[in-house]
Each structure stands twice: as structure tokens, then as C-alpha cells.
Write a protein that holds these residues in place. Structure first.
Motif, PDB file in Angstrom:
ATOM      1  N   THR A   1       1.106  -1.204  -0.108  1.00  0.00           N
ATOM      2  CA  THR A   1       0.192  -0.239  -0.413  1.00  0.00           C
ATOM      3  C   THR A   1       0.477   1.077   0.100  1.00  0.00           C
ATOM      4  OG1 THR A   1      -0.005  -0.019   2.409  1.00  0.00           O
ATOM      5  CG2 THR A   1      -2.025  -0.976   1.054  1.00  0.00           C
ATOM      6  N   GLY A   2       0.690   2.204  -0.327  1.00  0.00           N
ATOM      7  CA  GLY A   2       1.342   3.413  -0.498  1.00  0.00           C
ATOM      8  C   GLY A   2       2.335   3.767  -1.505  1.00  0.00           C
ATOM      9  N   ASP A   3       3.508   3.955  -0.989  1.00  0.00           N
ATOM     10  CA  ASP A   3       4.368   3.799  -1.294  1.00  0.00           C
ATOM     11  C   ASP A   3       5.313   3.000  -1.278  1.00  0.00           C
ATOM     12  OD1 ASP A   3       5.149   4.370   0.411  1.00  0.00           O
ATOM     13  OD2 ASP A   3       6.098   6.639   0.803  1.00  0.00           O
ATOM     14  N   GLY A   4       5.093   1.780  -1.032  1.00  0.00           N
ATOM     15  CA  GLY A   4       5.253   0.412  -0.810  1.00  0.00           C
ATOM     16  C   GLY A   4       7.236   0.833  -0.209  1.00  0.00           C
ATOM     17  N   LYS A   5       7.542   1.976   0.551  1.00  0.00           N
ATOM     18  CA  LYS A   5       8.823   1.804   1.789  1.00  0.00           C
ATOM     19  C   LYS A   5       8.599   1.922   2.989  1.00  0.00           C
ATOM     20  CE  LYS A   5      10.580   5.327  -2.306  1.00  0.00           C
ATOM     21  NZ  LYS A   5      10.737   6.679  -1.835  1.00  0.00           N
ATOM     22  N   PRO A   6       9.171   0.658   3.420  1.00  0.00           N
ATOM     23  CA  PRO A   6       9.108   0.327   4.764  1.00  0.00           C
ATOM     24  C   PRO A   6       9.761   1.361   5.673  1.00  0.00           C
ATOM     25  CG  PRO A   6      10.699  -1.439   3.611  1.00  0.00           C
ATOM     26  CD  PRO A   6      10.072   0.258   2.957  1.00  0.00           C
ATOM     27  N   THR A   7       9.505   2.258   5.213  1.00  0.00           N
ATOM     28  CA  THR A   7      10.368   3.705   6.305  1.00  0.00           C
ATOM     29  C   THR A   7       9.666   4.647   7.132  1.00  0.00           C
ATOM     30  OG1 THR A   7      10.591   5.150   4.089  1.00  0.00           O
ATOM     31  CG2 THR A   7      12.671   3.968   5.370  1.00  0.00           C
ATOM     32  N   PRO A   8       9.250   4.820   7.812  1.00  0.00           N
ATOM     33  CA  PRO A   8       8.290   5.798   8.620  1.00  0.00           C
ATOM     34  C   PRO A   8       8.554   7.051   8.971  1.00  0.00           C
ATOM     35  CG  PRO A   8      10.322   5.032  10.147  1.00  0.00           C
ATOM     36  CD  PRO A   8      10.463   4.021   9.267  1.00  0.00           C
ATOM     37  N   LYS A   9       7.789   8.007   8.937  1.00  0.00           N
ATOM     38  CA  LYS A   9       8.135   9.476   8.372  1.00  0.00           C
ATOM     39  C   LYS A   9       8.873   9.709  10.085  1.00  0.00           C
ATOM     40  CE  LYS A   9       4.479  10.385   5.379  1.00  0.00           C
ATOM     41  NZ  LYS A   9       3.182  11.503   4.968  1.00  0.00           N
ATOM     42  N   LEU A  10      10.113  10.423   9.748  1.00  0.00           N
ATOM     43  CA  LEU A  10      10.344  11.138  10.918  1.00  0.00           C
ATOM     44  C   LEU A  10       9.900  12.491  10.657  1.00  0.00           C
ATOM     45  CD1 LEU A  10      14.594   9.845  10.140  1.00  0.00           C
ATOM     46  CD2 LEU A  10      12.135   9.026  11.900  1.00  0.00           C
ATOM     47  N   GLY A  11      10.413  13.029  12.414  1.00  0.00           N
ATOM     48  CA  GLY A  11      10.137  14.967  12.271  1.00  0.00           C
ATOM     49  C   GLY A  11      10.770  15.530  12.013  1.00  0.00           C
ATOM     50  N   ILE A  12      11.114  16.692  12.822  1.00  0.00           N
ATOM     51  CA  ILE A  12      12.039  17.857  12.003  1.00  0.00           C
ATOM     52  C   ILE A  12      13.071  17.618  12.664  1.00  0.00           C
ATOM     53  CG2 ILE A  12      11.148  19.128  14.107  1.00  0.00           C
ATOM     54  CD1 ILE A  12      11.902  21.970  12.610  1.00  0.00           C
ATOM     55  N   ASP A  13      13.613  17.290  14.178  1.00  0.00           N
ATOM     56  CA  ASP A  13      14.707  16.749  15.359  1.00  0.00           C
ATOM     57  C   ASP A  13      15.081  15.541  14.805  1.00  0.00           C
ATOM     58  OD1 ASP A  13      12.302  15.121  15.517  1.00  0.00           O
ATOM     59  OD2 ASP A  13      12.678  15.752  18.047  1.00  0.00           O
ATOM     60  N   LEU A  14      14.789  14.345  13.266  1.00  0.00           N
ATOM     61  CA  LEU A  14      15.413  13.613  12.813  1.00  0.00           C
ATOM     62  C   LEU A  14      15.619  13.371  11.747  1.00  0.00           C
ATOM     63  CD1 LEU A  14      13.323  10.476  15.134  1.00  0.00           C
ATOM     64  CD2 LEU A  14      15.321  11.976  15.760  1.00  0.00           C
ATOM     65  N   GLN A  15      14.843  14.351  10.872  1.00  0.00           N
ATOM     66  CA  GLN A  15      15.039  14.091   9.291  1.00  0.00           C
ATOM     67  C   GLN A  15      15.572  15.775   9.291  1.00  0.00           C
ATOM     68  OE1 GLN A  15      11.388  14.145   7.373  1.00  0.00           O
ATOM     69  NE2 GLN A  15      12.036  13.823   5.524  1.00  0.00           N
ATOM     70  N   GLY A  16      15.402  17.144   9.756  1.00  0.00           N
ATOM     71  CA  GLY A  16      15.444  18.006   9.759  1.00  0.00           C
ATOM     72  C   GLY A  16      14.886  18.927   8.668  1.00  0.00           C
ATOM     73  N   GLY A  17      14.732  20.379   9.245  1.00  0.00           N
ATOM     74  CA  GLY A  17      13.645  20.827   8.664  1.00  0.00           C
ATOM     75  C   GLY A  17      13.591  22.017   9.024  1.00  0.00           C
ATOM     76  N   THR A  18      12.152  23.062   9.158  1.00  0.00           N
ATOM     77  CA  THR A  18      12.292  24.546   9.231  1.00  0.00           C
ATOM     78  C   THR A  18      11.444  24.580  10.838  1.00  0.00           C
ATOM     79  OG1 THR A  18      13.083  25.482   7.858  1.00  0.00           O
ATOM     80  CG2 THR A  18      11.535  26.830   9.142  1.00  0.00           C
ATOM     81  N   GLN A  19      11.308  25.048  11.831  1.00  0.00           N
ATOM     82  CA  GLN A  19       9.790  25.236  12.779  1.00  0.00           C
ATOM     83  C   GLN A  19      10.010  26.381  12.736  1.00  0.00           C
ATOM     84  OE1 GLN A  19      10.324  23.733  17.095  1.00  0.00           O
ATOM     85  NE2 GLN A  19       8.665  22.203  16.294  1.00  0.00           N
ATOM     86  N   VAL A  20       8.311  27.351  12.651  1.00  0.00           N
ATOM     87  CA  VAL A  20       8.189  28.463  12.743  1.00  0.00           C
ATOM     88  C   VAL A  20       7.832  28.572  14.171  1.00  0.00           C
ATOM     89  CG1 VAL A  20       7.692  30.768  11.701  1.00  0.00           C
ATOM     90  CG2 VAL A  20       8.909  28.764  10.285  1.00  0.00           C
ATOM     91  N   THR A  21       7.506  29.516  14.929  1.00  0.00           N
ATOM     92  CA  THR A  21       7.062  29.974  15.867  1.00  0.00           C
ATOM     93  C   THR A  21       5.963  31.310  15.686  1.00  0.00           C
ATOM     94  OG1 THR A  21       8.311  29.127  17.567  1.00  0.00           O
ATOM     95  CG2 THR A  21       6.266  30.402  18.455  1.00  0.00           C
ATOM     96  N   LEU A  22       4.675  31.764  15.649  1.00  0.00           N
ATOM     97  CA  LEU A  22       3.983  32.610  15.337  1.00  0.00           C
ATOM     98  C   LEU A  22       3.192  33.249  16.771  1.00  0.00           C
ATOM     99  CD1 LEU A  22       2.546  31.635  12.042  1.00  0.00           C
ATOM    100  CD2 LEU A  22       4.440  33.057  12.555  1.00  0.00           C
ATOM    101  N   SER A  23       3.587  34.191  17.467  1.00  0.00           N
ATOM    102  CA  SER A  23       2.968  35.191  18.191  1.00  0.00           C
ATOM    103  C   SER A  23       2.659  36.456  17.971  1.00  0.00           C
ATOM    104  CB  SER A  23       4.286  35.875  18.941  1.00  0.00           C
ATOM    105  OG  SER A  23       5.448  34.735  19.628  1.00  0.00           O
ATOM    106  N   ALA A  24       1.021  35.337  18.685  1.00  0.00           N
ATOM    107  CA  ALA A  24      -0.234  36.243  18.313  1.00  0.00           C
ATOM    108  C   ALA A  24      -0.730  36.894  19.119  1.00  0.00           C
ATOM    109  CB  ALA A  24      -1.361  35.696  18.690  1.00  0.00           C
ATOM    110  N   ARG A  25      -0.590  38.987  18.143  1.00  0.00           N
ATOM    111  CA  ARG A  25      -0.624  40.033  18.704  1.00  0.00           C
ATOM    112  C   ARG A  25      -2.251  40.591  18.221  1.00  0.00           C
ATOM    113  NH1 ARG A  25       2.470  45.001  15.496  1.00  0.00           N
ATOM    114  NH2 ARG A  25       0.895  44.427  13.090  1.00  0.00           N
TER     115      ARG A  25
END
Length: 607
Positions: free
Chosen positions: A31-55
Motif C-alpha cells: 500500500t502507499g509508496d511501498g517503502k518500509p520507512t516511517p516518517k521522521l520529525g524535524i529533529d530526526l529528518q531536519g526541517g524548519t520550525q516557525v513560532t508565530l506569536s499572536a498580537r
């Protein structure tokens, strides 16, 4: 003949477990792409995290319902951009956008308020009017006179906080205006007034003193307050009480219908730091900047609100190489826009996004259909603008308080560290079980290995079906779950020892010990699962990942204990080799049981 409680057919249970494993991995590979690999989060795969402050405009706490609505809209924007594995988490009064992988740059624009308003253009500083008597003309003349008098501000660079030397050859591109289309071609609006102004229109270094208006016009009223000079204002936090005062001052100067006050607004407007962005009153005029940070505009009241947009799609300009955004309006908005364009052919209309002019094209014809917005867009910026307009404007204004980018190399190092920690934890459990339980310890190791097989398959499938990503907190949850699973085995094995101390054989102790240990295992796992569920509901951010993996591992622990551990121990009790006191590690308790049986027999004879 009555069946002994706890007596089972081991191979039947093991076959059921084998069937579950086969089904899970069939789903993983087919099923799906057939790849037996889990999805990794930002701290394992790398990526970007943005914090938005409401005003908020009054500097108070934003309403909870508006924060939830903003979270939903941003999540829709993420899904619309096709960013896989992204999360939008509400953390107090902040929204945290996490985008794993290489698509993180798109996250930095997802917090745009996207409050679109269409306003009529009274004048702009990039092109003089025919009469030469608008606030923009007077402002431009004052800037030119100041430069000829040798009074340019220090550091005179275009777009800086002081007026400087005009850029050489300061003209931009302007393509041919689009005409009202027929058939499937969207009705056009002419290209954006994209010429760069001959001078940098910014806040002067000295206290702004506008050039006196022509005879017959009033001077600005005394006591009128102006916004803080350029560079003096600092970014305020959502709860900063000075924010409301800044917005009020900006409205007084830049949303006045008095031309002399509008002139003062042009002189004091700092395009780089605009406290009025997203807080302009729709029924009042507006002095604002273009997105180029150079051209300034005096705009009329709002013609059509962005809430009247029905759809927005990005596409390539048929008359150029740039990209445009095609807008279609709802019924009321389409009527108001069509009537306005029919009455103002040849005049400019400004598309104002979050207080900044995106495009100010010239109306070529009455527009009752699809309207084309141009603004020197590339493909990415056009798609982003179309996305935020298509899913609606945010009910609150946000500012990016933190943007964190994790490289793939650092993520790989974190993943390796997590795997090493898990391997060390498993090794310690294995050594303890082999030393203390011997053959039963081997069964414990086998059960833990099979538990890992099931957990991995479920993790891959959940990542594929519901977007579950594995992060460091989730790895920590799995490591803690190793102890919970091993604890179930310990409960069962210690119950076996209690039964054998009472004089029963290994084979007879297994069903009786299982019946009593089963209740304790169910109670312990129920408490662990409830704790995980409560933590998942109340927690935010990565703590949710820890709670989810801990709860999932607890449920799978029950499957392994019931379908693997108990049947394997039952098979071992029926084997002469594995039930040997030397190999099973139960020799000491078996000896105690034998002594008790002899003592009981002796006591019976003496009676």
C-alpha cells in the motif's frame, strides 16, 4: 472433564500473532509508496520550525476561539501547499508550524494574515498626477527640494530610514496593460505600477516638517501626534500595552481624510516597520507602502473586502513571463467590484494585503468576472498568495517570534543517538533477563523482538495513513515502553515462582500463575495507557509524540504478552529440556516447593 483455568493451545495463539504480522507487513509493502520507512520529525529528518506569536490591537490576550480558527486556517494552507508531514500546534497564544524535510521555507510565509482589501488609489509617489497638487506630489516636491538643498539624510540608501540619493536609472518594468478578456481568458486589470520612485521615500533624520501646502490649504493641526521615528520603534510582544497606542497614533495620522495630515503620514511612514499592518480601518483612507518598500500610496476607503473572494488560482501571465493571481468573487463582491470598475475606468485600484499594496493596476474595463492581480510575482510567491487568499484571512495578526532550521546532518545525528540509547536499553534488559531468568529470559528477548516488529509496522502505517511522524520524543516513548513490556514479563514470571514455591510443578504453575498475573498485567497497562491518553490530550508540541508512542506501545504490549509470551512459556513448560530446573532458572523455587510438599506430607502422616 473440566478444563484447568489458564490452560491454552499455544500454537493457535502463535498462529494468530503470525497472521497479524503478515497482514501488517503486507499493508506496509503493498500500500502507499511501498517503502518500509516511517516518517521522521524535524529533529530526526531536519526541517524548519516557525513560532508565530499572536498580537491584538489592544495588546491583550487573543481570544481562544480566534486562535483555534487561525490554527485551522494555517493547517489548510499547509495542506493546500502539499507540505507532507507538517504540523500546526497551538501552544498557549503561539502557533508552532513544523515542516520536516526541504519544504521548510514555505512555512515562513504561512502565518501571513492575508487580510486582502481592494481600495481606490488617490495618488502614489512613483508617478506625478496631472494637477500636481496631491499629497504625494507635495511630498515628492519636498523630497526633491531637500536633495537640491544638500540635506539628504545620513546613509542615504533607497529604502533606508532617511532620504538619500536617488538610484540611477530608477525605473522598473511595466508591461502592456491587460484588456478585458473574452471567452476563457480572465478579465485583466493592467500591470502593476511597478516603476521605482526617483528617491527613497522614508522618514527624514530630522523632525519631519512638511513643505507648506499651497494657498487655501490648511496646515496640519497642532498637537497631532505622529508615529515614532524610523528605527526607534521596537517589536512589541502580544501583551505589550504600547501596541494599542501605536496603532491609535498611526490611524490618526495615516487614516485621516485631511490632505495635510495625509502629507504628514507620507513623511513619517516607515515601510520597514509598520505598526498599522493588519489593523487599518476599512472605511477610512489609508497611507501605506508598496511591497517594494519604496513607493508610498494614499488610498481611499475599501471597495471590496477579501472575505468576498470565492477562489484564487496562480497562473502564468499570458502577456509576459511573470505570474499572476486570478480572483473570482462571491455574488455581493462581484457586483460591488463590477460597479466600481465600470465607474472608474482609467483609474488605479490597489490590492492591499495586510496593509501593503501588492498591486496597483489601472482599470481597463468593467470587471464582473475573473480578475487578474499582477505584482511581479514568481511562481512560488504567486502560489503562496493564491493559497492564503483561497483559504481565507486569519482572524488575528501574527509575528514570527522564532524560526529554527535543523539541518539533515544534525537530524541524522539525533536519530543515531536515539537508536544507540534504545539499543543500550534493550541490551541492559537482555543481560538482566538472561542472568536472572535464563531460559525464561530468552523468551523475554524473543517477545521483545517480536514486539519491535509489530511496533515498527504500525509506525510505518500510521505515518502513511494519518501523517504520524517519529521524533526524538517518540523515540523516548518507545524506550520507556521497553520497560513497560519487560515489566509484564516480570509479573508473569514472578507469579510462576510463587506457584512453584507452593509446591506445584513448572507445568502446573503456568496456567494458575497466568490467571493471577493476567489481572495485574491488565491493571498496570490500563494505568499506563490512561496516563498516556491524559498526557496526549493536555500536552502540546513534541510531548504529544512521547505520549502517543508510549500509549501505542502499551496496547501492543498486551497483544505480545497474550499471543506470544504466554504461549511460549506454556510450550516451554511442556518440554523436558526447557523445564529443567537448571535451564529454566527456577531450580531454587522448585527446591523450596519440594521441601514444602515433604513437610506437608510429614505433617499429614503425623496427624
Amino acid at each position: 472433564m473440566a478444563t484447568t483455568p489458564g490452560r491454552i493451545r499455544p500454537w493457535r495463539y502463535l498462529a494468530i500473532f503470525a497472521g497479524i504480522v503478515v497482514v501488517l507487513y503486507a499493508l506496509v509493502f503493498f500500500t502507499g509508496d511501498g517503502k518500509p520507512t516511517p516518517k521522521l520529525g524535524i529533529d530526526l529528518q531536519g526541517g524548519t520550525q516557525v513560532t508565530l506569536s499572536a498580537r491584538t490591537a489592544d495588546g491583550g490576550q487573543p481570544p481562544r476561539d480566534q486562535l483555534v480558527q487561525a490554527q485551522q486556517i494555517i493547517q489548510q494552507r499547509v495542506d493546500g501547499l502539499g507540505v507532507s508531514g507538517a504540523q500546526v500546534v497551538l501552544d498557549g497564544t503561539n502557533l508552532v508550524i513544523t515542516v520536516p524535510g526541504d519544504a521548510g521555507e514555505q512555512a515562513k510565509s504561512l502565518g501571513q494574515t492575508a487580510q486582502l482589501r481592494i481600495r481606490g488609489v488617490v495618488c502614489d509617489t512613483s508617478q506625478p498626477s496631472q494637477g500636481g497638487n496631491t499629497p504625494c506630489d507635495i511630498y515628492a516636491a519636498a523630497q526633491q527640494q531637500a536633495q537640491q538643498g544638500g540635506q539628504p539624510g545620513a546613509g542615504g540608501q533607497p529604502g533606508s530610514a532617511t532620504p538619500g540619493t536617488p538610484p540611477a536609472g530608477g525605473t522598473g518594468t511595466g508591461g502592456a496593460p491587460a484588456t478585458g478578456g473574452t471567452g476563457t481568458q480572465p478579465q485583466g486589470m493592467g500591470t502593476s505600477a511597478g516603476r521605482i520612485a526617483p528617491a527613497a521615500y522614508s522618514v527624514p533624520a530630522q523632525t519631519p516638517t512638511p513643505t507648506p501646502p499651497p494657498t487655501g490649504e490648511q496646515t496640519p493641526p497642532t498637537g497631532t501626534q505622529t508615529p515614532p521615528p524610523a528605527g526607534d520603534a521596537t517589536a512589541s510582544s502580544p501583551s505589550d500595552p504600547t501596541l494599542a497606542a501605536e496603532v491609535t497614533q498611526a490611524r490618526q495620522v495615516r487614516q485621516s481624510s485631511d490632505p495635510t495630515t495625509q502629507l504628514q503620514g507620507l513623511a513619517t511612514l516607515n515601510c520597514a516597520d509598520d505598526p498599522l499592518r493588519g489593523y487599518d480601518l476599512p472605511d477610512q483612507p489609508l497611507v501605506t507602502c508598496g511591497q517594494d518598500g519604496v513607493t508610498k500610496y494614499v488610498l481611499g476607503p475599501t471597495i471590496v473586502e477579501g472575505t468576498q473572494i470565492d477562489n484564487a488560482q496562480a497562473g502564468q501571465n499570458q502577456q509576459g513571463l511573470d505570474y499572476v493571481v486570478n480572483l473570482s468573487f462571491k455574488s455581493a463582491g462581484s457586483t460591488a467590484w463590477g460597479n466600481y470598475t465600470a465607474q472608474h475606468i482609467g483609474q488605479q485600484a490597489a490590492f492591499v494585503l495586510d496593509g501593503q499594496v501588492v498591486s496597483a493596476p489601472t482599470i481597463q474595463s468593467a470587471l464582473y468576472g475573473v480578475t487578474q492581480v499582477s505584482g511581479n510575482f514568481n511562481q512560488q510567491s504567486a502560489q503562496q498568495l493564491a493559497g492564503v487568499l483561497r483559504y481565507g484571512s486569519l482572524p488575528l495578526s501574527f509575528e514570527s517570534s522564532q524560526a529554527q532550521t535543523v539541518s539533515a546532518t544534525l537530524g541524522l545525528a539525533s536519530l543515531e543517538a536515539g537508536l544507540i540509547a534504545g539499543a543500550i536499553g534493550l541490551a541492559l534488559v537482555f543481560v538482566y533477563c538472561l542472568f536472572y531468568y535464563r531460559v525464561l529470559g530468552v523468551l523475554t528477548i524473543l517477545s521483545l523482538a517480536l514486539s519491535g516488529v509489530v511496533v515498527y509496522a504500525v509506525l510505518v502505517l500510521l505515518g502513511r495513513w494519518v501523517g504520524l511522524t517519529l521524533d526524538l520524543a517518540g523515540v523516548a516513548g518507545f524506550i520507556v515502553a521497553i520497560g513497560i513490556t519487560a515489566d509484564s514479563f516480570v509479573i508473569f514470571f514472578e507469579r510462576l515462582k510463587d506457584e512453584m514455591r507452593e509446591g506445584r510443578s513448572f507445568r502446573a504453575a503456568v496456567p494458575r500463575g497466568w490467571v493471577r498475573a493476567r489481572r495485574t498485567i491488565l491493571s498496570a497497562d490500563a494505568v499506563s495507557f490512561l496516563a498516556s491518553a491524559v498526557l496526549y490530550i493536555l500536552a502540546v508540541g513534541q510531548v504529544k509524540g512521547f505520549a502517543f508512542t508510549l500509549g501505542m506501545s502499551t496496547v501492543l504490549d498486551l497483544i505480545v504478552v497474550f499471543l506470544v509470551t504466554h504461549p511460549l512459556v506454556a510450550l516451554a513448560s511442556n518440554s523436558r529440556v526447557f523445564s529443567s530446573p537448571k535451564l529454566s532458572g527456577l531450580g531454587s523455587v522448585a527446591a523450596i516447593g519440594a521441601q514444602r510438599r515433604r513437610a506437608a506430607a510429614t505433617a499429614g502422616k503425623g496427624a
